[in-house]
Design an enzyme around this catalytic site. Structure first.
Site, short mmCIF file in Angstrom:
data_model
loop_
_atom_site.label_atom_id
_atom_site.label_comp_id
_atom_site.label_asym_id
_atom_site.label_seq_id
_atom_site.Cartn_x
_atom_site.Cartn_y
_atom_site.Cartn_z
N GLN A 98 0.70 -1.25 -0.02
CA GLN A 98 0.01 0.00 0.11
C GLN A 98 0.83 1.23 0.01
OE1 GLN A 98 -2.15 1.62 3.51
NE2 GLN A 98 -4.00 1.44 2.08
N TYR A 179 -5.22 11.10 4.00
CA TYR A 179 -4.08 11.27 3.60
C TYR A 179 -3.84 11.97 2.42
CZ TYR A 179 -3.19 8.39 7.65
OH TYR A 179 -3.19 7.91 8.88
N GLY A 310 -9.27 -6.23 8.86
CA GLY A 310 -8.00 -5.88 9.49
C GLY A 310 -7.94 -6.36 10.98
C1 LIG Z 1 -3.23 -0.94 13.80
C2 LIG Z 1 -3.96 -0.47 12.42
C3 LIG Z 1 -3.32 0.18 11.61
C4 LIG Z 1 -3.91 0.76 10.45
N1 LIG Z 1 -3.01 1.07 9.40
C5 LIG Z 1 -3.74 1.50 8.02
C6 LIG Z 1 -3.02 1.77 7.08
O1 LIG Z 1 -1.82 1.67 7.02
N2 LIG Z 1 -3.64 1.80 5.83
C7 LIG Z 1 -4.97 1.70 5.88
O2 LIG Z 1 -5.47 2.06 4.76
N3 LIG Z 1 -5.86 1.36 6.85
C8 LIG Z 1 -5.19 1.08 8.02
N4 LIG Z 1 -6.00 0.92 9.31
C9 LIG Z 1 -7.26 0.77 8.85
C10 LIG Z 1 -7.71 -0.91 8.54
O3 LIG Z 1 -7.13 -1.06 7.13
C11 LIG Z 1 -9.24 -1.20 8.78
O4 LIG Z 1 -9.82 -0.37 7.82
C12 LIG Z 1 -9.59 -1.02 10.12
O5 LIG Z 1 -9.00 -1.77 11.12
C13 LIG Z 1 -10.99 -1.15 10.26
O6 LIG Z 1 -11.31 -2.63 9.99
P1 LIG Z 1 -11.37 -3.96 10.82
O7 LIG Z 1 -12.73 -3.71 11.97
O8 LIG Z 1 -11.31 -5.20 9.82
O9 LIG Z 1 -10.13 -3.88 11.66
C14 LIG Z 1 -5.41 0.51 10.30
C15 LIG Z 1 -6.17 -0.12 11.24
C16 LIG Z 1 -5.41 -0.38 12.35
C17 LIG Z 1 -6.14 -1.58 13.68
#
Ligand SMILES: Cc1cc2nc3c(=O)[nH]c(=O)nc-3n(C[C@H](O)[C@H](O)[C@H](O)COP(=O)(O)O)c2cc1C
Length: 353
Positions: A98, A179, A310
Site C-alpha cells: 500500500q 492522507y 483488519g
Molecule cells: C493498527 C492499525 C493500523 C492501520 N493502518 C492502516 C494503514 O496503514 N492503511 C490503511 O488504509 N488503513 C489502516 N488501518 C485501517 C484498517 O485497514 C481497517 O480499515 C480498520 O482496522 C477497520 O477494519 P477492521 O474492523 O477489520 O479492523 C489500520 C487499522 C489498524 C487497527
C-alpha cells in the site's frame, strides 16, 4: 451465487477465497525505512489470507508521517522488501504494497529530511501525531507548487516500479483516511485555485494523475486503489458533495482498468450500489468492525467481490482456519498496534499452539 470460500481473480492473480488482509500500519521497520525479517515473519504467518495488502509504505521522504513506517524508494528498501515478498510467495500468498503519502498528516520530527509537510493547501489538519518527543500537533503544511505535484506523481511512479522490482504482485494507492490523495479530494483541505482545486473534477485530478502514472508504469492490472467516501479522519470534511465527488472519481478511474477498487464503506449504501454498478473489475468492500454474516452477505449478494478484514487478521494468524471451523478468535491488543517487537505482532497463538 458466489460464497466467501470461492476463488476470485484480481488483475493477474487468482485468490483462494474472498477474504483478504486489510492494510495495517505496525511501525516496526528500521529507522531508514527498510522492512525487517520480523515483518517477513508477520506477513508469512498470515499467508492463508490469500491477498495481503501491506501496511502503508511511503513512496518518498516527503510521504512519511509516522515513526518507523517502511519505505519503497531506495535500493536498500527494495532489497529488504524482496525478503518479505519471497517469504510470502513461498508460503503461497500474494502481496500488494500500500503506497501512502501522508501529505499534511505529518511532523518534521518524523521525516528523514525534517522538512515542512506538503499538502494541497496550507491548512493544518487540527490533529496530533506521535513523534519521538510524544504527541505533537501536525504543523501547518506548505501548499504544493505545480513542480511539487509533478515530482510527487513521479515519486509514486518510481515507488510502484520499485515495489514490482522488490517482488510485490502489485500496489494499492492509499486514497482513503485523510492522507494526501484524500486531502486533494476534500473541499475543506483543498482550497486551490488552479486545475487541482475548485470543482469536483479539479479536486479529482491529482488522484487520477497518480493512478494513471502508476498504471502506466507497472500495468493497470497490478494497481488497486483504496477510497473512503465521506470519512472524516485527519480533519477531512467532504461536505455535502460526497456522492457527486465519488461518482465522478470512480467513473474516471474505471476506464484505466485497475485491478481493484477497495472501498472503506462507512454508511452510504446508495453510493455503494452506484459504485458497484459503475466499477467493472474487482470491488473490495471493507465495513469496519462487522461480523462474519455481514461479510458473507456482501459476497453472496454481489455487493463485494472481496471483503478485507483488519484487526481479526492482525490477532489471528490462522484466521481462515478459525472462521471455517467456527473457532473462537484471539482479541487484538491495541497497546501493541504501533511499534515494538514480537509482542502483539508475531506471537498471537494459532489453534495448534
Ligand atoms: C493498527 C492499525 C493500523 C492501520 N493502518 C492502516 C494503514 O496503514 N492503511 C490503511 O488504509 N488503513 C489502516 N488501518 C485501517 C484498517 O485497514 C481497517 O480499515 C480498520 O482496522 C477497520 O477494519 P477492521 O474492523 O477489520 O479492523 C489500520 C487499522 C489498524 C487497527
Amino acid at each position: 451465487m458466489p460464497t466467501l470460500w470461492d476463488e476470485v481473480s484480481v488483475g493477474r492473480i487468482t485468490l483462494p477465497h474472498r477474504l483478504a488482509m486489510a492494510p495495517m500500519t505496525r511501525s516496526r521497520a528500521l529507522p531508514d525505512g527498510s522492512p525487517t525479517s520480523l515483518m517477513a515473519q508477520y506477513y508469512t504467518q498470515r499467508a492463508s489470507m490469500g491477498l495481503l495488502i501491506t501496511e502503508s509504505v511511503q513512496p518518498s521522504g516527503d510521504g512519511q508521517g509516522y515513526l518507523l513506517t517502511p519505505g519503497i524508494y531506495r535500493p536498500e528498501h527494495v532489497a529488504a522488501w524482496r525478503q518479505v515478498t519471497d517469504a510470502v510467495h513461498a508460503a503461497g500468498a500474494h502481496i500488494f504494497l500500500q503506497l501512502m503519502h501522508v501529505g499534511r498528516t505529518s511532523h518534521p520530527d518524523n521525516t528523514p529530511h525534517h522538512r515542512q509537510a506538503l499538502a494541497p493547501s496550507a491548512i493544518t489538519p487540527g490533529t496530533e501525531i506521535l513523534t519521538s518527543a510524544g504527541m505533537q500537533a501536525s504543523p501547518q503544511p506548505r501548499e504544493m507548487t505545480n513542480d511539487d505535484i509533478v515530482k510527487t506523481i513521479a515519486d509514486f511512479r518510481h515507488a510502484a516500479r520499485q515495489a514490482i522490482e522488490a517482488g510485490a504482485d502489485g500496489i494499492e494507492l492509499h486514497g482513503a483516511n485523510g492522507y494526501l490523495l484524500h486531502q486533494f479530494l476534500s473541499p475543506n483541505a483543498n482550497h486551490r485555485s488552479d486545475k487541482y482545486g475548485g470543482s469536483t473534477k479539479n479536486r479529482s485530478r491529482f488522484v487520477i494523475e497518480v493512478a494513471t502514472a502508476v498504471a502506466d508504469e507497472i500495468g493497470s492490472d497490478r494497481v488497486g486503489i483504496r477510497l473512503s467516501p465521506g470519512q472524516a479522519t485527519g480533519g477531512i470534511d467532504e461536505g455535502n458533495g460526497v456522492a457527486e465527488q465519488y461518482h465522478h472519481l470512480v467513473a474516471t478511474l474505471e476506464p484505466l482498468g485497475l485491478a481493484y477498487l477497495h472501498l472503506v464503506q462507512i454508511g452510504d449504501e446508495e453510493l455503494l450500489r452506484h459504485i458497484r454498478h459503475t466499477w467493472s473489475s474487482a470491488l473490495l468492500v471493507h465495513r469496519p468492525g462487522r461480523d462474519l454474516d455481514t461479510l458473507s452477505n456482501d459476497v453472496e449478494t454481489g455487493t463485494a467481490d472481496i471483503v478485507p478484514v483488519g484487526r481479526w487478521a492482525l490477532a489471528n494468524p490462522d484466521l481462515i482456519e478459525r472462521l471455517r471451523d467456527n473457532a473462537p478468535l484471539n482479541e487484538p491488543d491495541p497497546s501493541t498496534f504501533y511499534g515494538g517487537g514480537r509482542a502483539g505482532y508475531t506471537d498471537y497463538p494459532t489453534l495448534n499452539d
